[in-house]
Structure formats: structure tokens, C-alpha cells
Scaffold this motif. Sequence first.
Motif, mmCIF file in Angstrom:
data_model
loop_
_atom_site.group_PDB
_atom_site.id
_atom_site.type_symbol
_atom_site.label_atom_id
_atom_site.label_comp_id
_atom_site.label_asym_id
_atom_site.label_seq_id
_atom_site.Cartn_x
_atom_site.Cartn_y
_atom_site.Cartn_z
ATOM 1 N N GLU A 97 3.002 19.494 32.663
ATOM 2 C CA GLU A 97 2.416 18.148 32.753
ATOM 3 C C GLU A 97 1.619 17.802 31.495
ATOM 4 O OE1 GLU A 97 2.101 14.475 33.983
ATOM 5 O OE2 GLU A 97 3.300 15.989 35.008
ATOM 6 N N ARG A 98 0.905 18.770 30.967
ATOM 7 C CA ARG A 98 0.149 18.550 29.724
ATOM 8 C C ARG A 98 1.100 18.286 28.565
ATOM 9 N NH1 ARG A 98 -4.858 20.777 27.637
ATOM 10 N NH2 ARG A 98 -5.526 19.260 26.118
ATOM 11 N N MET A 99 2.203 19.028 28.504
ATOM 12 C CA MET A 99 3.196 18.813 27.460
ATOM 13 C C MET A 99 3.740 17.395 27.530
ATOM 14 S SD MET A 99 6.784 18.447 27.200
ATOM 15 C CE MET A 99 7.406 19.230 28.660
ATOM 16 N N ARG A 100 4.021 16.931 28.735
ATOM 17 C CA ARG A 100 4.540 15.570 28.911
ATOM 18 C C ARG A 100 3.544 14.539 28.371
ATOM 19 N NH1 ARG A 100 7.979 12.331 30.846
ATOM 20 N NH2 ARG A 100 7.536 10.501 32.077
ATOM 21 N N GLU A 101 2.281 14.701 28.689
ATOM 22 C CA GLU A 101 1.242 13.788 28.186
ATOM 23 C C GLU A 101 1.198 13.798 26.658
ATOM 24 O OE1 GLU A 101 -2.612 14.664 29.816
ATOM 25 O OE2 GLU A 101 -1.810 14.744 31.849
ATOM 26 N N ILE A 102 1.245 14.978 26.075
ATOM 27 C CA ILE A 102 1.197 15.119 24.612
ATOM 28 C C ILE A 102 2.388 14.423 23.970
ATOM 29 C CG2 ILE A 102 1.494 16.823 22.753
ATOM 30 C CD1 ILE A 102 -0.299 18.699 24.472
ATOM 31 N N VAL A 103 3.581 14.651 24.490
ATOM 32 C CA VAL A 103 4.793 14.076 23.914
ATOM 33 C C VAL A 103 4.759 12.550 24.009
ATOM 34 C CG1 VAL A 103 7.306 13.897 24.193
ATOM 35 C CG2 VAL A 103 6.198 16.144 24.247
ATOM 36 N N VAL A 104 4.438 12.023 25.163
ATOM 37 C CA VAL A 104 4.413 10.567 25.331
ATOM 38 C C VAL A 104 3.309 9.941 24.474
ATOM 39 C CG1 VAL A 104 4.073 8.683 26.982
ATOM 40 C CG2 VAL A 104 5.524 10.630 27.595
ATOM 41 N N ASP A 105 2.134 10.557 24.429
ATOM 42 C CA ASP A 105 1.049 10.024 23.597
ATOM 43 C C ASP A 105 1.408 10.051 22.113
ATOM 44 O OD1 ASP A 105 -0.484 9.483 25.827
ATOM 45 O OD2 ASP A 105 -1.828 11.195 25.556
ATOM 46 N N PHE A 162 -0.984 12.840 16.012
ATOM 47 C CA PHE A 162 -2.292 12.813 16.672
ATOM 48 C C PHE A 162 -3.304 12.272 15.667
ATOM 49 C CE2 PHE A 162 -6.259 14.631 18.250
ATOM 50 C CZ PHE A 162 -6.139 14.402 19.604
ATOM 51 N N PRO A 163 -4.261 11.478 16.122
ATOM 52 C CA PRO A 163 -5.236 10.910 15.182
ATOM 53 C C PRO A 163 -5.988 11.987 14.402
ATOM 54 C CG PRO A 163 -5.451 9.885 17.341
ATOM 55 C CD PRO A 163 -4.501 11.037 17.491
ATOM 56 N N ARG A 164 -5.933 11.905 13.103
ATOM 57 C CA ARG A 164 -6.560 12.880 12.217
ATOM 58 C C ARG A 164 -8.058 13.026 12.493
ATOM 59 N NH1 ARG A 164 -4.460 11.506 6.842
ATOM 60 N NH2 ARG A 164 -5.367 9.545 7.450
ATOM 61 N N GLU A 165 -8.734 11.899 12.758
ATOM 62 C CA GLU A 165 -10.185 11.938 12.961
ATOM 63 C C GLU A 165 -10.591 12.592 14.281
ATOM 64 O OE1 GLU A 165 -8.239 8.182 14.001
ATOM 65 O OE2 GLU A 165 -8.517 9.073 12.040
ATOM 66 N N GLU A 166 -9.654 12.800 15.191
ATOM 67 C CA GLU A 166 -9.952 13.450 16.476
ATOM 68 C C GLU A 166 -9.442 14.882 16.543
ATOM 69 O OE1 GLU A 166 -8.587 11.008 19.728
ATOM 70 O OE2 GLU A 166 -9.165 9.182 18.676
ATOM 71 N N ARG A 167 -8.724 15.296 15.548
ATOM 72 C CA ARG A 167 -8.045 16.590 15.568
ATOM 73 C C ARG A 167 -9.009 17.779 15.646
ATOM 74 N NH1 ARG A 167 -4.411 16.676 10.559
ATOM 75 N NH2 ARG A 167 -6.312 16.510 9.384
ATOM 76 N N ASP A 168 -10.099 17.771 14.867
ATOM 77 C CA ASP A 168 -11.027 18.907 14.872
ATOM 78 C C ASP A 168 -11.661 19.113 16.241
ATOM 79 O OD1 ASP A 168 -10.537 19.534 12.217
ATOM 80 O OD2 ASP A 168 -12.180 18.281 11.477
#
Length: 114
Positions: free
Chosen positions: A89-97, A50-56
Motif C-alpha cells: 500500500e505504501r508503494m502504491r502511494e509513492i508511485v501515484v504521488d 519527490f520534492p527536493r526540499e522535503e527529501r531530507d
Amino acid sequence: MPVTIEDVRRVAQPLPRSTEVLVRDRVKFRVGKVVWLAFSADETQLGFAFPREERDVLVASEPAVFLLPRPSDLRFNWVDARLDALEPERMREIVVDAWRFVVPRSVALAPGIS
């Protein structure tokens, strides 16, 4: 019903260039040598690219679901999620992203990947 490691496997395994490995008794998924998905030893948390700059912002927006990685992993593009707080469904989005974050653009945009 909480998301399980098997639910995540069903999404992650068929993705192009994705391979499952076992490292120090932890299940991880790689593209080449890059780890893009990893489970905690007790399989209650899912770490993902996941992008570090968006994590917070992500963690602050949903602290019941997302958490910062351990201090030694803060230098990486990485965040963790609690599996029992994720909907399928959220898990699927996270995994694919997360997978799209580490593969070449031409692979990420291939037809049939949603």
C-alpha cells in the motif's frame, strides 16, 4: 513479503501518459521525457520523483526505508526507497504521488486516479 518490480509495474503502467523504458539495462518510467520512477540495476531500490526540499525530512524520518540518491542525482527532485522495506500500500502511494508530481495538474486530478 517484499515489493517486487512486477508489483510496481502493475501500479505504474496504467497511469495516463506513463511509459516504461529500458535505459542501460535499468527499468524506468517516463512521462514524456521526464523520468519519474526508476529501478536500480539489481532491482532492490526504487528511485522516484519527490520534492527536493522535503527529501531530507523523509530520509531522516525512515532511514530503513528511504535514502538519498547518489550525489550526482541530488540536484534533481528525487529520492530512493528500499523495495524490501516497502509495504504494497505504501508503494502504491509513492508511485501515484511521484506520477502526480510530473504530470499536468489536469491529468493528475482526473477521475479514477487514486
